[in-house]
Enzyme design. Structure first.
Site, PDB file in Angstrom:
ATOM      1  N   CYS A   1       1.009  -1.147  -0.187  1.00  0.00           N
ATOM      2  CA  CYS A   1       0.033   0.116  -0.074  1.00  0.00           C
ATOM      3  C   CYS A   1       1.078   1.389  -0.508  1.00  0.00           C
ATOM      4  O   CYS A   1       1.569   1.705  -1.137  1.00  0.00           O
ATOM      5  CB  CYS A   1      -0.597  -0.004   1.533  1.00  0.00           C
ATOM      6  SG  CYS A   1      -2.365   1.336   1.027  1.00  0.00           S
TER       7      CYS A   1
ATOM      8  N   HIS B   1      -4.079  -5.783   1.380  1.00  0.00           N
ATOM      9  CA  HIS B   1      -3.775  -5.585   2.542  1.00  0.00           C
ATOM     10  C   HIS B   1      -4.111  -7.383   2.883  1.00  0.00           C
ATOM     11  O   HIS B   1      -5.176  -7.532   2.533  1.00  0.00           O
ATOM     12  CB  HIS B   1      -4.255  -5.099   3.974  1.00  0.00           C
ATOM     13  CG  HIS B   1      -3.834  -3.194   3.971  1.00  0.00           C
ATOM     14  ND1 HIS B   1      -2.498  -3.305   4.135  1.00  0.00           N
ATOM     15  CD2 HIS B   1      -4.766  -1.946   3.371  1.00  0.00           C
ATOM     16  CE1 HIS B   1      -2.746  -1.827   3.971  1.00  0.00           C
ATOM     17  NE2 HIS B   1      -3.464  -1.312   3.225  1.00  0.00           N
TER      18      HIS B   1
END
Length: 485
Positions: A332, A429
């Site tokens: 991310c 994630h």
């Protein structure tokens, strides 16, 4: 008939509120009750994506799992994600409504209160019991006005409260008595019992203190929960630097920069608890050297955290690490740092502008107001192992290295790989949660014959241990009275 609502508040942050709510949800589910968790207001950088594409705290997702439910935005209607010491992104009903400084949010709480009470009303209509988690301490008298996190909520919905304190910190009687003394009379009357958490030793030695506490306050002790050694439960926000023990000298060394605004560090949990991974969180003044894999985690303030990384002298260490055959993985915000440039034209995470990236992937990322929130399943592109996770990000990345994705997803490719495959990045994630994907990624990083481990089973084991503790030590008359049982 509306649900019974019980609220768990704590004398301090990390007193055990999240764990107690999780254990209660599973214990009540065992008894055939339809139970739902609720945290009116959460401040955390660990978040999860609901099935309907909203964003809530990860602790509430774990509590939903304990209750046997899919998480919904009603379980955490207000989420605050700090991006500075005085400001945070405000998420209401799963969607970001803007970034506010602390004083501005204090005024906004009147509006947030409406969302909180509406969420509780929907849960109360749908379930037998709603178990509510407070935030911080109800004795923060400076925050009492417009409170929606603790006693302000309890007063609004007219529910009893159990107050939990951590005896492992020391001063447990002062914590409980002091908190009760600082409450208003009407708030103190809601205290249906005290819970002492993380007790070690022989309770007969504690009993005189419990008797004094009940005599002094007139409030019963609902139970004493034991310290559960080695308990695994996803952290709500606290970053635990204690590594799990590793087996053998061939453990893979994974070094993770502990950014000031690190987010969703629960991504690291499957590695932290893998017996052949030596995971180390690296802080200021320390070194990234000696790693097999450098993992750049998520960040709520990507450009600021990248500046901080550079200030530690770590950019040169990362370059040297790659020259000597090491691997680098970004997740991310860490993925965005790997590109050639980071652009924030609207000042969404700080002052508007651009920053040079680390230049390890041929791509650029631009922050945009629309946040991508989705849960996905697919396969790792190079290895073919099944992967599952969720995306929470405001950036869009473009560049030639995205033509070599890390994951093939039904919605399209995700991530990027360098031409020599020593650098990988992803927006996903939960990348290590699936055992086969975790083993494949550890193999890429240099761990031969990596074992596929079931992270979901480990989570379930922790939830079951908490429920057993509730059954054995808290299923007492004060708790049954609170629940109307």
């Amino acid at each position: 008939m509306p649900a019974t609502t019980l609220m768990i508040q704590g004398t301090t942050s990390d007193a055990g509120k999240s764990a107690l709510v999780t254990g209660l949800c599973r214990a009540l589910r065992r008894r055939g009750l339809r139970v739902a968790p609720l945290k009116p207001q959460n401040m955390a950088l660990n978040s999860a994506v609901t099935a309907d594409g909203g964003e809530i705290g990860r602790a509430q997702a774990a509590q939903a799992q304990a209750a046997g439910l899919e998480p919904t935005t009603d379980m955490n209607p207000v989420l605050l994600k700090p991006n500075t010491d005085t400001g945070a992104q405000v998420i209401v009903n799963g969607r970001a409504v803007g970034t506010m400084e602390a004083l501005a949010y204090h005024e906004y709480k009147r509006t947030a209160r409406e969302a909180v009470l509406a969420a509780h009303a929907r849960l109360a209509r749908a379930y037998d019991v709603v178990v509510v988690e407070g935030a911080g301490s109800p004795a923060e008298v400076n925050l009492r006005e417009h409170d929606i996190a603790n006693m302000g909520f309890a007063e609004a919905v007219d529910c009893p409260v159990l107050l939990v304190a951590d005896i492992d910190r020391g001063g447990v009687f002062a914590q409980l008595v002091g908190t009760a003394e600082l409450l208003a009379d009407s708030e103190r009357a809601r205290l249906a019992g005290f819970v002492i958490n993380r007790f070690r030793g022989d309770q007969t030695l504690l009993q005189p203190g419990l008797d004094w506490l009940e005599d002094y306050t007139g409030i019963p002790v609902a139970g004493v929960l034991p310290h559960l050694e080695g308990l695994y439960l996803e952290a709500e926000d606290r970053l635990d630097g204690a590594p799990a023990p590793t087996e053998g000298a061939d453990a893979l060394r994974v070094h993770v920069p502990a950014f000031p605004r690190i987010s969703n560090h629960t991504d690291l949990d499957p590695l932290r608890h893998h017996p052949r991974v030596d995971l180390r969180l690296v802080g200021p003044g320390d070194s990234l050297e000696g790693a097999d894999l450098i993992l750049l985690p998520g960040s709520k303030s990507v450009r600021a955290d990248l500046d901080w990384l550079r200030a530690q002298g770590w950019e040169a260490q990362i370059q040297r690490h790659l020259r000597y055959g090491g691997r680098v993985l970004g997740v991310c915000g860490g993925f965005q740092m790997l590109g050639t440039a980071l652009h924030d034209p609207e000042g969404l995470e700080g002052p508007a502008g651009s920053s040079p990236g680390l230049g390890l992937l041929a791509m650029e990322s631009t922050l945009a107001p629309e946040k991508r929130l989705t849960r996905v399943r697919g396969r790792l592109a190079p290895e073919g192992a099944p992967v599952a996770g969720y995306e929470i990000h405001m950036g869009v990345s473009e560049g030639p290295d995205l033509s070599r994705p890390l994951a093939d997803l039904p919605e399209g490719d995700d991530g990027a790989r360098s031409a020599d495959d020593r650098v990988r990045g992803t927006y996903l994630h939960g990348l290590f949660d699936e055992g086969e994907a975790c083993a494949a990624l550890l193999g890429w990083a240099g761990l031969g014959d990596a074992e596929a481990r079931d992270h979901h089973a480990r989570t379930e084991e922790g939830i079951e241990r908490l429920a057993d503790a509730v059954d054995d030590h808290l299923w007492t008359e004060p708790l049954r009275r609170c629940l109307g049982l």
